[in-house]
Design an enzyme around this catalytic site. Sequence first.
Site, PDB file in Angstrom:
ATOM      1  N   GLU A 110      78.109  22.504  54.249  1.00  0.00           N
ATOM      2  CA  GLU A 110      77.341  22.110  55.432  1.00  0.00           C
ATOM      3  C   GLU A 110      78.207  21.447  56.500  1.00  0.00           C
ATOM      4  O   GLU A 110      77.789  21.339  57.657  1.00  0.00           O
ATOM      5  CB  GLU A 110      76.192  21.173  55.042  1.00  0.00           C
ATOM      6  CG  GLU A 110      75.223  21.840  54.095  1.00  0.00           C
ATOM      7  CD  GLU A 110      73.818  21.280  54.126  1.00  0.00           C
ATOM      8  OE1 GLU A 110      73.502  20.463  55.009  1.00  0.00           O
ATOM      9  OE2 GLU A 110      73.032  21.662  53.248  1.00  0.00           O
ATOM     10  N   TYR A 153      73.299  13.999  57.073  1.00  0.00           N
ATOM     11  CA  TYR A 153      73.930  14.258  55.769  1.00  0.00           C
ATOM     12  C   TYR A 153      75.284  14.942  55.951  1.00  0.00           C
ATOM     13  O   TYR A 153      76.308  14.473  55.441  1.00  0.00           O
ATOM     14  CB  TYR A 153      73.017  15.114  54.883  1.00  0.00           C
ATOM     15  CG  TYR A 153      73.754  15.741  53.707  1.00  0.00           C
ATOM     16  CD1 TYR A 153      74.251  14.950  52.671  1.00  0.00           C
ATOM     17  CD2 TYR A 153      73.973  17.125  53.652  1.00  0.00           C
ATOM     18  CE1 TYR A 153      74.953  15.524  51.605  1.00  0.00           C
ATOM     19  CE2 TYR A 153      74.666  17.700  52.580  1.00  0.00           C
ATOM     20  CZ  TYR A 153      75.154  16.891  51.575  1.00  0.00           C
ATOM     21  OH  TYR A 153      75.855  17.450  50.530  1.00  0.00           O
TER      22      TYR A 153
HETATM   23  P1  NAD Z   1      72.314  14.277  43.567  1.00  0.00           P
HETATM   24  O1  NAD Z   1      71.618  13.629  44.705  1.00  0.00           O
HETATM   25  O2  NAD Z   1      71.530  15.053  42.566  1.00  0.00           O
HETATM   26  O3  NAD Z   1      73.147  13.184  42.741  1.00  0.00           O
HETATM   27  C1  NAD Z   1      73.882  12.180  43.353  1.00  0.00           C
HETATM   28  C2  NAD Z   1      74.225  11.145  42.292  1.00  0.00           C
HETATM   29  O4  NAD Z   1      75.022  10.123  42.914  1.00  0.00           O
HETATM   30  C3  NAD Z   1      73.015  10.454  41.684  1.00  0.00           C
HETATM   31  O5  NAD Z   1      73.158  10.359  40.284  1.00  0.00           O
HETATM   32  C4  NAD Z   1      73.026   9.076  42.327  1.00  0.00           C
HETATM   33  O6  NAD Z   1      72.447   8.068  41.511  1.00  0.00           O
HETATM   34  C5  NAD Z   1      74.507   8.861  42.537  1.00  0.00           C
HETATM   35  N1  NAD Z   1      74.817   7.899  43.605  1.00  0.00           N
HETATM   36  C6  NAD Z   1      74.242   7.813  44.834  1.00  0.00           C
HETATM   37  N2  NAD Z   1      74.802   6.809  45.529  1.00  0.00           N
HETATM   38  C7  NAD Z   1      75.752   6.247  44.724  1.00  0.00           C
HETATM   39  C8  NAD Z   1      76.673   5.190  44.881  1.00  0.00           C
HETATM   40  N3  NAD Z   1      76.735   4.464  46.008  1.00  0.00           N
HETATM   41  N4  NAD Z   1      77.521   4.907  43.856  1.00  0.00           N
HETATM   42  C9  NAD Z   1      77.478   5.617  42.695  1.00  0.00           C
HETATM   43  N5  NAD Z   1      76.600   6.630  42.502  1.00  0.00           N
HETATM   44  C10 NAD Z   1      75.761   6.937  43.494  1.00  0.00           C
HETATM   45  O7  NAD Z   1      73.456  15.175  44.226  1.00  0.00           O
HETATM   46  P2  NAD Z   1      74.049  16.571  43.727  1.00  0.00           P
HETATM   47  O8  NAD Z   1      73.217  17.665  44.269  1.00  0.00           O
HETATM   48  O9  NAD Z   1      74.332  16.472  42.295  1.00  0.00           O
HETATM   49  O10 NAD Z   1      75.427  16.572  44.554  1.00  0.00           O
HETATM   50  C11 NAD Z   1      76.605  15.983  44.006  1.00  0.00           C
HETATM   51  C12 NAD Z   1      77.724  16.112  45.025  1.00  0.00           C
HETATM   52  O11 NAD Z   1      77.941  17.486  45.323  1.00  0.00           O
HETATM   53  C13 NAD Z   1      77.418  15.436  46.358  1.00  0.00           C
HETATM   54  O12 NAD Z   1      78.597  14.843  46.825  1.00  0.00           O
HETATM   55  C14 NAD Z   1      76.993  16.588  47.268  1.00  0.00           C
HETATM   56  O13 NAD Z   1      77.301  16.304  48.617  1.00  0.00           O
HETATM   57  C15 NAD Z   1      77.844  17.712  46.728  1.00  0.00           C
HETATM   58  N6  NAD Z   1      77.289  19.068  46.891  1.00  0.00           N
HETATM   59  C16 NAD Z   1      76.011  19.350  46.496  1.00  0.00           C
HETATM   60  C17 NAD Z   1      75.542  20.656  46.599  1.00  0.00           C
HETATM   61  C18 NAD Z   1      74.143  21.034  46.161  1.00  0.00           C
HETATM   62  O14 NAD Z   1      73.720  22.170  46.398  1.00  0.00           O
HETATM   63  N7  NAD Z   1      73.408  20.160  45.491  1.00  0.00           N
HETATM   64  C19 NAD Z   1      76.364  21.657  47.120  1.00  0.00           C
HETATM   65  C20 NAD Z   1      77.671  21.320  47.532  1.00  0.00           C
HETATM   66  C21 NAD Z   1      78.121  20.018  47.391  1.00  0.00           C
HETATM   67  O1  DAU Z   2      74.899  23.968  51.282  1.00  0.00           O
HETATM   68  C1  DAU Z   2      75.113  22.946  50.354  1.00  0.00           C
HETATM   69  C2  DAU Z   2      73.998  21.931  50.449  1.00  0.00           C
HETATM   70  O2  DAU Z   2      72.841  22.527  49.881  1.00  0.00           O
HETATM   71  C3  DAU Z   2      74.311  20.620  49.755  1.00  0.00           C
HETATM   72  O3  DAU Z   2      75.394  20.011  50.401  1.00  0.00           O
HETATM   73  C4  DAU Z   2      73.104  19.679  49.789  1.00  0.00           C
HETATM   74  O4  DAU Z   2      73.373  18.500  49.068  1.00  0.00           O
HETATM   75  C5  DAU Z   2      71.932  20.405  49.154  1.00  0.00           C
HETATM   76  O5  DAU Z   2      70.776  19.602  49.225  1.00  0.00           O
HETATM   77  C6  DAU Z   2      71.680  21.730  49.864  1.00  0.00           C
HETATM   78  O6  DAU Z   2      71.207  21.525  51.210  1.00  0.00           O
HETATM   79  P1  DAU Z   2      70.045  22.406  51.834  1.00  0.00           P
HETATM   80  O7  DAU Z   2      69.418  21.668  52.940  1.00  0.00           O
HETATM   81  O8  DAU Z   2      70.502  23.790  52.100  1.00  0.00           O
HETATM   82  O9  DAU Z   2      69.078  22.470  50.528  1.00  0.00           O
HETATM   83  P2  DAU Z   2      67.497  22.345  50.351  1.00  0.00           P
HETATM   84  O10 DAU Z   2      67.196  22.735  48.951  1.00  0.00           O
HETATM   85  O11 DAU Z   2      66.958  21.048  50.850  1.00  0.00           O
HETATM   86  O12 DAU Z   2      66.965  23.502  51.313  1.00  0.00           O
HETATM   87  C7  DAU Z   2      67.390  24.844  51.152  1.00  0.00           C
HETATM   88  C8  DAU Z   2      66.753  25.656  52.258  1.00  0.00           C
HETATM   89  O13 DAU Z   2      65.339  25.713  52.028  1.00  0.00           O
HETATM   90  C9  DAU Z   2      66.919  25.033  53.633  1.00  0.00           C
HETATM   91  O14 DAU Z   2      67.075  26.080  54.588  1.00  0.00           O
HETATM   92  C10 DAU Z   2      65.606  24.295  53.872  1.00  0.00           C
HETATM   93  C11 DAU Z   2      64.602  25.130  53.119  1.00  0.00           C
HETATM   94  N1  DAU Z   2      63.459  24.410  52.533  1.00  0.00           N
HETATM   95  C12 DAU Z   2      63.732  23.314  51.772  1.00  0.00           C
HETATM   96  C13 DAU Z   2      62.698  22.609  51.184  1.00  0.00           C
HETATM   97  C14 DAU Z   2      62.969  21.370  50.360  1.00  0.00           C
HETATM   98  C15 DAU Z   2      62.167  24.884  52.698  1.00  0.00           C
HETATM   99  O15 DAU Z   2      61.944  25.901  53.373  1.00  0.00           O
HETATM  100  N2  DAU Z   2      61.154  24.184  52.124  1.00  0.00           N
HETATM  101  C16 DAU Z   2      61.345  23.055  51.382  1.00  0.00           C
HETATM  102  O16 DAU Z   2      60.365  22.450  50.895  1.00  0.00           O
END
Ligand code: NAD
Ligand code: DAU
Length: 353
Positions: A134, A158
Amino acid sequence: MILVTGGAGFIGSNFVLDWLAQSAEPVLNLDDLTYAGNMQNLASLQADPRHVFVKGSIADGELLTKLLAQHQPRAVLNFAAESHVDRSIHGPEAFIQTNVVGTFKLLEAVRHYWAALPLEAKQTFKFLHVSTDEVYGSLSKDAPAFTEQHAYEPNSPYSASKAASDHLVRAYHHTYGLPVVTTNCSNNYGPLHFPEKLIPLMIVNALAGKPLPVYGDGMQVRDWLYVKDHCSALRRVLEAGRLGETYNVGGWNEMPNISIVNTVCNLLDELRPRADGKPYASQISYVTDRPGHDRRYAIDASKIERELGWKPAETFATGIRKTVAWYLANPEWVSHVQSGTYREWVQTQYAAA
Ligand code: NAD
Ligand code: DAU
């Protein structure tokens, strides 16, 4: 051992579970257990001495210094973050505190620790920063996928906070020589995903007979990667990633949101049909769009494939089937998350603190 931050969240807990299933090397897991941190994700490790859990924040410099000195990790993987775009729109401050200030505090503590290491340990140490696609902003319909050279153009609080953290990590390498690598990954999905994000929200709402809220026209495009594939990419980058480099990680799997939602609905129709025989897609409800909603992300993952030989093992078809099956097989996890009882562990464990 390795230090993992944010290891009770979605990707972090998948990473810790996979790591300990494949390696004898212990994990020090530092997580502040915000609403996104769930100790139930790690329940299978309760009696495993290789998993050392500490509740605390990456913004707590004193705690970090103490933990680093005590446990002497050979690597740090930084997953800890506020991760939900919609939450960042409603309340950006926590994102600045954790993603920017927290990463800065972590880098400071790690820099001092690393500088004082004996030569051999210093030469092999690595700081892996887990980031997102992102940071690159939004692509037009036919633009080529993001490469590592794409300019940073974050559009949400974010993604701006993650971009800031990436820049700090880069600067600590350039200025202090800290041995860092950054990964920028696309949308993950899979087991243990908190049901505020698209795929798990659709599964749990569908099963509960609730509306399936699709933002705007549902034609926003994301690249989806099964979480275990992200974890294998991180292990590979930790092992062989070049210092100071960034690696894009993705599934070569671009799909519009509405297709994702329809795929989930079709799988549920097959695996757990509605009692009234109607399709789950009848619950789809188009709702107001997310402010500043990025239209399209797409990852060009050829660098990590070429340099490190990493490729995803799952296609979207296989990964999403496993994911839906996992949610159907784990109603207790879902109900504890929905009712909030998963947070009771924090209250019980730290009541006296
Ligand atoms: P998540 O929100 O599920 O988990 C985040 C974790 O970090 C939680 O366990 C929370 O308690 C902990 N946390 C929050 N603030 C903290 C702090 N100050 N100190 C210590 N721990 C803390 O997130 P996720 O989806 O597992 O993402 C993990 C990492 O991967 C993030 O850095 C996110 O930006 C990155 N990422 C996520 C996605 C995705 O699709 N979910 C994709 C690409 C990158
Ligand atoms: O691209 C990586 C990112 O993907 C990570 O860095 C973020 O931590 C992770 O949350 C995710 O971000 P998105 O905003 O893409 O994910 P989310 O699941 O919130 O939404 C995915 C897509 O679906 C986005 O275009 C918004 C849409 N959406 C999401 C929700 C929660 C809906 O249409 N309805 C919904 O209720």
